[in-house]
Design a protein around this motif. Structure first.
Motif, PDB file in Angstrom:
ATOM      1  N   GLN A   1      -5.703  -6.107   7.699  1.00  0.00           N
ATOM      2  CA  GLN A   1      -5.541  -5.078   6.847  1.00  0.00           C
ATOM      3  C   GLN A   1      -4.119  -4.464   6.846  1.00  0.00           C
ATOM      4  O   GLN A   1      -3.390  -4.563   7.836  1.00  0.00           O
ATOM      5  CB  GLN A   1      -6.114  -3.744   7.615  1.00  0.00           C
TER       6      GLN A   1
ATOM      7  N   CYS B   1      -4.156   4.833   5.018  1.00  0.00           N
ATOM      8  CA  CYS B   1      -4.668   4.255   4.005  1.00  0.00           C
ATOM      9  C   CYS B   1      -4.541   2.563   4.120  1.00  0.00           C
ATOM     10  O   CYS B   1      -3.162   2.312   4.626  1.00  0.00           O
ATOM     11  CB  CYS B   1      -4.623   4.393   2.734  1.00  0.00           C
TER      12      CYS B   1
ATOM     13  N   GLN C   1      -2.658   0.134  -3.897  1.00  0.00           N
ATOM     14  CA  GLN C   1      -2.501  -0.959  -3.634  1.00  0.00           C
ATOM     15  C   GLN C   1      -2.233  -1.949  -4.670  1.00  0.00           C
ATOM     16  O   GLN C   1      -3.184  -1.853  -5.695  1.00  0.00           O
ATOM     17  CB  GLN C   1      -3.448  -1.612  -2.387  1.00  0.00           C
TER      18      GLN C   1
ATOM     19  N   ARG D   1      -7.336  -0.520  -7.505  1.00  0.00           N
ATOM     20  CA  ARG D   1      -6.106  -0.339  -6.836  1.00  0.00           C
ATOM     21  C   ARG D   1      -6.383   1.097  -6.143  1.00  0.00           C
ATOM     22  O   ARG D   1      -5.638   1.120  -5.239  1.00  0.00           O
ATOM     23  CB  ARG D   1      -5.202  -0.237  -8.047  1.00  0.00           C
TER      24      ARG D   1
ATOM     25  N   ARG E   1     -13.368   5.697  -5.025  1.00  0.00           N
ATOM     26  CA  ARG E   1     -12.750   4.483  -5.363  1.00  0.00           C
ATOM     27  C   ARG E   1     -12.579   4.772  -6.840  1.00  0.00           C
ATOM     28  O   ARG E   1     -13.557   4.337  -7.577  1.00  0.00           O
ATOM     29  CB  ARG E   1     -13.761   3.117  -4.703  1.00  0.00           C
TER      30      ARG E   1
ATOM     31  N   HIS F   1      -6.624  -6.414  -3.684  1.00  0.00           N
ATOM     32  CA  HIS F   1      -7.677  -6.433  -2.644  1.00  0.00           C
ATOM     33  C   HIS F   1      -8.950  -5.920  -2.939  1.00  0.00           C
ATOM     34  O   HIS F   1      -8.811  -4.751  -3.617  1.00  0.00           O
ATOM     35  CB  HIS F   1      -7.015  -5.687  -1.329  1.00  0.00           C
TER      36      HIS F   1
ATOM     37  N   SER G   1     -11.358  -4.515  -0.738  1.00  0.00           N
ATOM     38  CA  SER G   1     -11.607  -3.432   0.192  1.00  0.00           C
ATOM     39  C   SER G   1     -10.403  -2.476   0.525  1.00  0.00           C
ATOM     40  O   SER G   1      -9.389  -3.098   0.963  1.00  0.00           O
ATOM     41  CB  SER G   1     -12.031  -4.482   1.682  1.00  0.00           C
ATOM     42  N   MET G   2     -11.033  -1.367   0.842  1.00  0.00           N
ATOM     43  CA  MET G   2      -9.900  -0.419   1.058  1.00  0.00           C
ATOM     44  C   MET G   2     -10.486   0.532   2.102  1.00  0.00           C
ATOM     45  O   MET G   2     -11.562   0.929   2.131  1.00  0.00           O
ATOM     46  CB  MET G   2      -9.340   0.379  -0.112  1.00  0.00           C
TER      47      MET G   2
ATOM     48  N   VAL H   1       0.937  -1.230   0.064  1.00  0.00           N
ATOM     49  CA  VAL H   1       0.044   0.055  -0.063  1.00  0.00           C
ATOM     50  C   VAL H   1       0.740   1.284  -0.150  1.00  0.00           C
ATOM     51  O   VAL H   1       1.801   1.442   0.801  1.00  0.00           O
ATOM     52  CB  VAL H   1      -0.833   0.007   1.225  1.00  0.00           C
TER      53      VAL H   1
ATOM     54  N   TYR I   1     -15.062   3.892   3.982  1.00  0.00           N
ATOM     55  CA  TYR I   1     -14.154   2.752   3.495  1.00  0.00           C
ATOM     56  C   TYR I   1     -14.986   2.415   2.420  1.00  0.00           C
ATOM     57  O   TYR I   1     -16.061   2.876   1.807  1.00  0.00           O
ATOM     58  CB  TYR I   1     -14.291   1.454   4.734  1.00  0.00           C
TER      59      TYR I   1
ATOM     60  N   SER J   1      -5.808  -1.712   3.033  1.00  0.00           N
ATOM     61  CA  SER J   1      -6.424  -2.572   2.167  1.00  0.00           C
ATOM     62  C   SER J   1      -6.514  -3.847   2.763  1.00  0.00           C
ATOM     63  O   SER J   1      -5.676  -4.363   3.752  1.00  0.00           O
ATOM     64  CB  SER J   1      -6.072  -2.541   0.738  1.00  0.00           C
ATOM     65  N   SER J   2      -7.325  -4.684   2.389  1.00  0.00           N
ATOM     66  CA  SER J   2      -7.847  -5.955   2.841  1.00  0.00           C
ATOM     67  C   SER J   2      -8.354  -6.932   1.852  1.00  0.00           C
ATOM     68  O   SER J   2      -9.103  -6.421   0.984  1.00  0.00           O
ATOM     69  CB  SER J   2      -8.455  -6.211   4.237  1.00  0.00           C
TER      70      SER J   2
END
Lengths: 115, 111
Positions: A104, A91, A25, A72, A68, A29, A31-32, A4, A48, A93-94
């Motif tokens: 995360q 920031c 990222q 990425r 978003r 992933h 989710s961010m 990230v 999020y 991500s997961s």
């Protein structure tokens, strides 16, 4: 892999100025997240994005907007900065999971000062 | 909404001693509990996590225990070393898809 990444690392703004914090990222992933970290208050979720095309408010969304841009990238915008927004912004991500959370991964942070 | 309380806020131990940090959460639907370590000026990094179907998990000198009935979980570090000095955060993940963090514990390990 860079993991990230965030830009900028440091920023000083005057009250009323606007700016966008960038996050990307390369781990594919879904989710961010955007957090702010203030002394003695832990990490507080601002906004999020569970998946590309969706965004939701966290604990402290007032004064911020997010985009978003694609899978990425997830940006955070301050339209009219206030001294109360002086903080360190992270920031993260997961990987999405059907039920329950996942680790995360955090970026290096942006230290923002609003005068 | 979910609320996570973490204690103590500061903890000082001698090298070789054990350290225990405790957290309580309010949402009984929370099902994932990670612990993050943050060194000065660095990003938080996961050190251990536990899911609600498990009562205890160990990884070398680090262990986490979870009591779902009492809604609390704890981090145990044994044989502490100076490099364990950092701020530690607990967190709870609820069904709303959010990770709520505790306020942090600043651990100092004195050589």
């Amino acid at each position: 892999n860079a993991g990230v990444t965030q830009t900028p690392k440091f920023q000083v703004l005057k009250t009323g100025q606007s700016m966008t914090l960038q996050c990307a990222q390369d781990m594919n992933h879904n989710s961010m997240y955007w957090y702010r970290q203030d002394p003695g208050m832990g990490l507080r979720l601002i906004y999020y994005s569970a998946s590309e095309g969706t965004t939701d408010k966290g604990e402290v969304p007032n004064g911020y907007n997010v985009s978003r841009l694609n899978k990425r990238e997830f940006s955070l915008r301050l339209e009219s900065a206030a001294p109360s927004q002086t903080s360190v912004y992270f920031c993260a991500s997961s990987e999405a999971r059907k039920a329950g959370g996942n680790e995360q991964f955090f970026g290096p942070g942006t230290r923002l000062t609003v005068l | 909404g979910e609320n996570v309380e973490q204690h103590p806020s500061t903890l000082s131990v001698q090298e070789g001693d054990s350290a225990v940090i405790k957290c309580t959460y309010s949402d009984s639907a929370s099902n994932y509990f990670p612990w993050y370590k943050q060194e000065l000026g660095k990003r938080p990094q996961l050190i251990i996590d536990i899911r609600s179907n498990v009562g205890e998990k160990k990884d070398q000198r680090i262990a986490v225990t979870l009591n779902k009935t009492a809604k609390h979980f704890s981090l145990h570090i044994t044989e502490t070393q100076p490099e364990d000095s950092a701020v530690y955060f607990c967190a709870a993940y609820n069904q709303g898809g959010k990770l709520i963090f505790g306020q942090g514990t600043e651990l100092s390990v004195k050589p």
